[in-house]
Design a protein around this motif. Structure first.
Motif, PDB file in Angstrom:
ATOM      1  N   MET A   1       0.850  -1.174   0.000  1.00 61.70           N
ATOM      2  CA  MET A   1       0.000   0.000   0.000  1.00 61.70           C
ATOM      3  C   MET A   1       0.898   1.241   0.000  1.00 61.70           C
ATOM      4  SD  MET A   1      -3.000   1.233   2.654  1.00 61.70           S
ATOM      5  CE  MET A   1      -3.701  -0.372   2.745  1.00 61.70           C
ATOM      6  N   SER A   2       0.509   2.229  -0.760  1.00 63.98           N
ATOM      7  CA  SER A   2       1.326   3.432  -0.862  1.00 63.98           C
ATOM      8  C   SER A   2       1.191   4.291   0.401  1.00 63.98           C
ATOM      9  CB  SER A   2       0.905   4.242  -2.081  1.00 63.98           C
ATOM     10  OG  SER A   2      -0.336   4.874  -1.849  1.00 63.98           O
ATOM     11  N   THR A   3       2.155   5.160   0.581  1.00 69.63           N
ATOM     12  CA  THR A   3       2.146   6.080   1.715  1.00 69.63           C
ATOM     13  C   THR A   3       0.920   6.971   1.671  1.00 69.63           C
ATOM     14  OG1 THR A   3       4.551   6.077   1.704  1.00 69.63           O
ATOM     15  CG2 THR A   3       3.489   7.872   2.865  1.00 69.63           C
ATOM     16  N   PHE A   4       0.549   7.385   0.470  1.00 76.18           N
ATOM     17  CA  PHE A   4      -0.605   8.264   0.308  1.00 76.18           C
ATOM     18  C   PHE A   4      -1.898   7.574   0.729  1.00 76.18           C
ATOM     19  CE2 PHE A   4      -3.510  11.111  -1.835  1.00 76.18           C
ATOM     20  CZ  PHE A   4      -2.896  12.337  -1.634  1.00 76.18           C
ATOM     21  N   LEU A   5      -2.085   6.328   0.304  1.00 73.95           N
ATOM     22  CA  LEU A   5      -3.296   5.588   0.692  1.00 73.95           C
ATOM     23  C   LEU A   5      -3.315   5.311   2.190  1.00 73.95           C
ATOM     24  CD1 LEU A   5      -3.944   3.015  -2.154  1.00 73.95           C
ATOM     25  CD2 LEU A   5      -5.368   4.926  -1.453  1.00 73.95           C
ATOM     26  N   GLY A  82     -14.262  16.805   9.812  1.00 72.24           N
ATOM     27  CA  GLY A  82     -13.142  17.412   9.099  1.00 72.24           C
ATOM     28  C   GLY A  82     -12.301  16.395   8.352  1.00 72.24           C
ATOM     29  N   ALA A  83     -12.226  15.181   8.862  1.00 73.47           N
ATOM     30  CA  ALA A  83     -11.414  14.150   8.216  1.00 73.47           C
ATOM     31  C   ALA A  83     -11.955  13.817   6.822  1.00 73.47           C
ATOM     32  CB  ALA A  83     -11.376  12.891   9.068  1.00 73.47           C
ATOM     33  N   PHE A  84     -13.247  13.892   6.659  1.00 70.30           N
ATOM     34  CA  PHE A  84     -13.846  13.572   5.364  1.00 70.30           C
ATOM     35  C   PHE A  84     -13.562  14.683   4.349  1.00 70.30           C
ATOM     36  CE2 PHE A  84     -16.335  11.623   8.749  1.00 70.30           C
ATOM     37  CZ  PHE A  84     -16.046  10.299   8.475  1.00 70.30           C
ATOM     38  N   TRP A  85     -13.575  15.921   4.808  1.00 72.42           N
ATOM     39  CA  TRP A  85     -13.206  17.042   3.952  1.00 72.42           C
ATOM     40  C   TRP A  85     -11.723  16.947   3.593  1.00 72.42           C
ATOM     41  CZ3 TRP A  85      -9.876  21.222   4.808  1.00 72.42           C
ATOM     42  CH2 TRP A  85      -9.935  22.213   3.847  1.00 72.42           C
ATOM     43  N   ALA A  86     -10.893  16.602   4.570  1.00 73.50           N
ATOM     44  CA  ALA A  86      -9.455  16.453   4.320  1.00 73.50           C
ATOM     45  C   ALA A  86      -9.198  15.322   3.327  1.00 73.50           C
ATOM     46  CB  ALA A  86      -8.716  16.199   5.627  1.00 73.50           C
ATOM     47  N   ASP A  87      -9.939  14.231   3.441  1.00 70.12           N
ATOM     48  CA  ASP A  87      -9.784  13.129   2.491  1.00 70.12           C
ATOM     49  C   ASP A  87     -10.122  13.594   1.079  1.00 70.12           C
ATOM     50  OD1 ASP A  87      -9.418  10.304   1.723  1.00 70.12           O
ATOM     51  OD2 ASP A  87     -11.577  10.406   1.330  1.00 70.12           O
ATOM     52  N   HIS A  88     -11.165  14.388   0.952  1.00 65.08           N
ATOM     53  CA  HIS A  88     -11.534  14.935  -0.349  1.00 65.08           C
ATOM     54  C   HIS A  88     -10.392  15.783  -0.913  1.00 65.08           C
ATOM     55  CE1 HIS A  88     -13.967  16.616  -3.535  1.00 65.08           C
ATOM     56  NE2 HIS A  88     -13.656  17.830  -3.110  1.00 65.08           N
ATOM     57  N   ARG A  89      -9.800  16.636  -0.083  1.00 67.03           N
ATOM     58  CA  ARG A  89      -8.673  17.473  -0.516  1.00 67.03           C
ATOM     59  C   ARG A  89      -7.454  16.626  -0.879  1.00 67.03           C
ATOM     60  NH1 ARG A  89      -8.527  23.042   0.511  1.00 67.03           N
ATOM     61  NH2 ARG A  89      -6.605  22.767  -0.702  1.00 67.03           N
ATOM     62  N   LEU A  90      -7.214  15.566  -0.105  1.00 67.07           N
ATOM     63  CA  LEU A  90      -6.092  14.678  -0.404  1.00 67.07           C
ATOM     64  C   LEU A  90      -6.284  13.981  -1.750  1.00 67.07           C
ATOM     65  CD1 LEU A  90      -5.365  13.094   3.080  1.00 67.07           C
ATOM     66  CD2 LEU A  90      -3.817  14.541   1.759  1.00 67.07           C
TER      67      LEU A  90
END
Length: 97
Positions: A1-5, A82-90
């Motif tokens: 798994m990648s660092t990003f995922l 906020g985590a869901f918004w951050a996931d969208h931005r990521l």
């Protein structure tokens, strides 16, 4: 798994644990007197929060995300949902790479 995922999945898991703590465990403690709920969920959330911090530092060290994005993800983890918004931005940042 990648660092990003790994970072994205850790952020989502931490966000879900935060919502469970706020909207299930805390009402159980203060509404019904079930104190064990906050102890168990709070410990899980704390471990996931530390895992998120470690994943952020690792992703920053590997230059997977920028410093401003890491600050944004960290601050978003302190806000409910906020985590869901951050996931969208990521995800948006991942597409632009």
């Amino acid at each position: 798994m990648s660092t990003f995922l790994t970072l994205r999945y850790t952020a989502i898991a931490e966000g879900v644990s935060y919502l469970i703590l706020l909207f299930i465990a805390m009402p159980l403690k203060y509404g019904m007197g079930v104190e064990i709920a906050v102890r168990v969920v709070g410990m899980a959330h704390g471990i996931l929060f530390l895992a998120l911090c470690a994943a952020l530092l690792y992703a920053l060290w590997k230059s997977v995300i920028s410093f401003p994005m890491s600050i944004l993800v960290f601050v978003a983890s302190l806000i409910p949902f906020g985590a869901f918004w951050a996931d969208h931005r990521l995800r948006e940042e991942q597409r632009s790479i």
